[in-house]
Design an enzyme around this catalytic site. Structure first.
Site, PDB file in Angstrom:
ATOM      1  CB  CYS A 106      12.824 -19.926 -46.360  1.00  0.00           C
ATOM      2  SG  CYS A 106      11.349 -19.903 -45.312  1.00  0.00           S
ATOM      3  CG  HIS A 109       7.620 -20.541 -34.757  1.00  0.00           C
ATOM      4  ND1 HIS A 109       7.724 -21.858 -35.114  1.00  0.00           N
ATOM      5  CD2 HIS A 109       6.322 -20.358 -34.364  1.00  0.00           C
ATOM      6  CE1 HIS A 109       6.560 -22.462 -34.944  1.00  0.00           C
ATOM      7  NE2 HIS A 109       5.692 -21.575 -34.510  1.00  0.00           N
ATOM      8  CG  HIS A 140       4.267 -22.629 -38.467  1.00  0.00           C
ATOM      9  ND1 HIS A 140       3.800 -21.418 -38.023  1.00  0.00           N
ATOM     10  CD2 HIS A 140       5.606 -22.548 -38.474  1.00  0.00           C
ATOM     11  CE1 HIS A 140       4.829 -20.625 -37.736  1.00  0.00           C
ATOM     12  NE2 HIS A 140       5.927 -21.284 -37.991  1.00  0.00           N
ATOM     13  CB  CYS A 171       5.383 -22.853 -46.283  1.00  0.00           C
ATOM     14  SG  CYS A 171       6.656 -23.136 -47.526  1.00  0.00           S
ATOM     15  CD  GLU A 207       5.939 -28.561 -41.189  1.00  0.00           C
ATOM     16  OE1 GLU A 207       6.751 -27.652 -40.922  1.00  0.00           O
ATOM     17  OE2 GLU A 207       6.183 -29.473 -41.987  1.00  0.00           O
ATOM     18  CB  THR A 229       9.026 -28.586 -44.045  1.00  0.00           C
ATOM     19  OG1 THR A 229       8.671 -27.678 -42.996  1.00  0.00           O
ATOM     20  CG2 THR A 229       7.820 -28.972 -44.860  1.00  0.00           C
ATOM     21  CB  CYS A 272      11.567 -27.156 -47.181  1.00  0.00           C
ATOM     22  SG  CYS A 272      12.384 -26.053 -46.016  1.00  0.00           S
ATOM     23  CG  ASN A 313      14.075 -23.030 -39.439  1.00  0.00           C
ATOM     24  OD1 ASN A 313      15.085 -22.377 -39.639  1.00  0.00           O
ATOM     25  ND2 ASN A 313      12.903 -22.447 -39.147  1.00  0.00           N
ATOM     26  CB  SER A 355      11.227 -17.687 -38.674  1.00  0.00           C
ATOM     27  OG  SER A 355      11.937 -18.475 -37.736  1.00  0.00           O
TER      28      SER A 355
HETATM   29  C1  2E6 Z   1       6.594 -22.931 -41.742  1.00  0.00           C
HETATM   30  C2  2E6 Z   1       7.102 -24.150 -41.954  1.00  0.00           C
HETATM   31  C3  2E6 Z   1       8.433 -24.305 -41.806  1.00  0.00           C
HETATM   32  O1  2E6 Z   1       9.307 -23.926 -36.199  1.00  0.00           O
HETATM   33  P1  2E6 Z   1       9.531 -23.853 -37.690  1.00  0.00           P
HETATM   34  O2  2E6 Z   1      10.945 -23.961 -38.086  1.00  0.00           O
HETATM   35  O3  2E6 Z   1       8.646 -24.848 -38.391  1.00  0.00           O
HETATM   36  O4  2E6 Z   1       8.940 -22.453 -38.171  1.00  0.00           O
HETATM   37  P2  2E6 Z   1       9.599 -21.018 -38.309  1.00  0.00           P
HETATM   38  O5  2E6 Z   1       8.489 -20.044 -38.305  1.00  0.00           O
HETATM   39  O6  2E6 Z   1      10.705 -20.816 -37.353  1.00  0.00           O
HETATM   40  O7  2E6 Z   1      10.285 -21.086 -39.740  1.00  0.00           O
HETATM   41  C4  2E6 Z   1       9.614 -20.964 -40.941  1.00  0.00           C
HETATM   42  C5  2E6 Z   1       8.719 -22.086 -41.265  1.00  0.00           C
HETATM   43  C6  2E6 Z   1       7.406 -21.880 -41.388  1.00  0.00           C
HETATM   44  N1  2E6 Z   1       9.217 -23.289 -41.458  1.00  0.00           N
HETATM   45 FE1  F3S Z   2      10.486 -21.948 -45.179  1.00  0.00          FE
HETATM   46 FE2  F3S Z   2       8.517 -23.309 -46.212  1.00  0.00          FE
HETATM   47 FE3  F3S Z   2      10.790 -24.448 -45.640  1.00  0.00          FE
HETATM   48  S1  F3S Z   2       8.343 -21.707 -44.690  1.00  0.00           S
HETATM   49  S2  F3S Z   2      11.590 -23.350 -43.898  1.00  0.00           S
HETATM   50  S3  F3S Z   2      10.446 -22.919 -47.209  1.00  0.00           S
HETATM   51  S4  F3S Z   2       8.763 -25.321 -45.457  1.00  0.00           S
END
Ligand code: 2E6
Ligand code: F3S
Length: 321
Positions: free
Chosen positions: A18, A47, A80, A102, A132, A171, A201, A231, A274
């Site tokens: 994303c 992650h 996060h 983010c 987060e 999110t 999000c 996510n 991610s």
């Molecule tokens: C930051 C916020 C949301 O575990 P999570 O899904 O929050 O995080 P990642 O690193 O797997 O995914 C991106 C992200 C970052 N999502």
């Molecule tokens: Fe990505 Fe931000 Fe959503 S890191 S998963 S756009 S809250």
């Protein structure tokens, strides 16, 4: 050699990175260019082990807490988000820090702060212990936010007497589970203030909807993503709830549990926000060794979201560093 059985892979779109993840990774890469290695990163930038190890190979050093980083090296905060105490401590130690939170997480931080300032008690719908959630809770003084994880929590939680209520969310939650929790909160607290616009999000929303659209056609579905990626885990649940008999998280091609997949003619494939596309390609390559694969792209929506880099990195780029 026996002919391989046919397999159709339905490739969910959008999937994978994303805009917040792109930005966070670019912040670390640019920081390495501007300041030179090592650059410290508090918590996994996103992650995903593969992402973390790729950045380590370029000179990033990942630490759990700020006090593990030396004061004379730059430090990046993960996508996060962090409690307010973290940048405050970096400032106290006179460190150079870059915040890769983010912008859509920062937006939730600001909402929570605004509600608090206006006299509301804040409920945060999210998963306990997730970074987060720790970051969002840490925007306000102790006790100003109550965590709500389930419908049962919504039905039973204690709230301070005489204070209006507002809620915000993590999110990356399941859209459907969150709607149930919100309905339970509204049933109990009809006056509760909701976010002006959804806190879940766009990337979480689009990836879940893309999985929902194809889950019913699949014998099994794989989500490329890490076990600590909220996510990504939600995508597995969404697939199961939408009628896919078996759904699993896999980090790499080598992690596929062929027996657990069962008999396959149609496989759904997606990736968490991610997970890099190269790992999706690795998984497809693993399937090609066992099956005669036909790929079918199922792009539900197009994404065109980009977030600006922090000013200091843009200024450094303009200055030709
Ligand atoms: C930051 C916020 C949301 O575990 P999570 O899904 O929050 O995080 P990642 O690193 O797997 O995914 C991106 C992200 C970052 N999502
Ligand atoms: Fe990505 Fe931000 Fe959503 S890191 S998963 S756009 S809250």
């Amino acid at each position: 050699m026996a002919a391989k059985p046919p397999l159709t892979i339905l490739l969910a779109g959008p999937r994978g990175f994303c805009a917040g993840v792109d930005r966070a990774i670019e912040i670390v890469e640019r920081a390495l260019q501007v300041y030179g290695a090592p650059v410290y990163v508090r918590h996994e930038i996103v992650h995903n082990r593969f992402v973390v190890e790729s950045l380590e190979a370029k000179g990033a050093v990942f630490v759990k807490e700020l006090d593990e980083a030396p004061v004379d090296k730059p430090v990046v905060f993960s996508a996060h988000g962090v409690p307010k105490s973290v940048p405050a401590e970096a400032e106290r130690r006179r460190m150079i820090y870059l915040d890769a939170t983010c912008p859509l997480v920062s937006k939730v931080h600001h909402e929570a702060a605004r509600h608090h300032k206006e006299g509301f008690h804040v409920l945060l719908i999210g998963h306990e212990g997730h970074p987060e959630v720790i970051g969002t809770m840490g925007q306000l003084p102790e006790g100003a936010i109550t965590l709500v994880e389930t419908v049962a929590d919504a039905q039973t939680l204690d709230v301070p007497a005489g204070k209006p209520l507002a809620f915000v969310t993590q999110t990356t939650l399941s859209l459907d589970d969150t709607a149930e929790i919100v309905a339970a909160l509204r049933a109990r607290f009809p006056e509760i203030e909701a976010p002006r616009k959804e806190d879940i999000c766009y990337a979480t929303t689009n990836r879940q909807q893309a999985v929902k659209a194809l889950a019913g056609e699949c014998d099994a579905l794989l989500v490329v993503g890490a076990p600590n990626s909220s996510n990504s885990k939600r995508l597995v649940e969404v697939a199961e709830k939408a009628g896919c008999p078996r759904a699993f998280l896999v980090q790499r091609g080598a992690d596929i549990d062929w027996d657990a997949l069962g008999p396959l003619r149609t496989l759904g494939l997606t990736a968490g926000a991610s997970a890099p596309e190269v790992l999706v390609e690795e998984v497809i390559a693993a399937f090609r060794e066992h099956y005669e694969v036909t790929l079918e792209a199922r792009d539900l929506t197009q994404e065109d979201v980009h977030f600006k880099l922090p000013r200091v990195l843009l200024d450094a780029a303009e200055a030709g560093e």
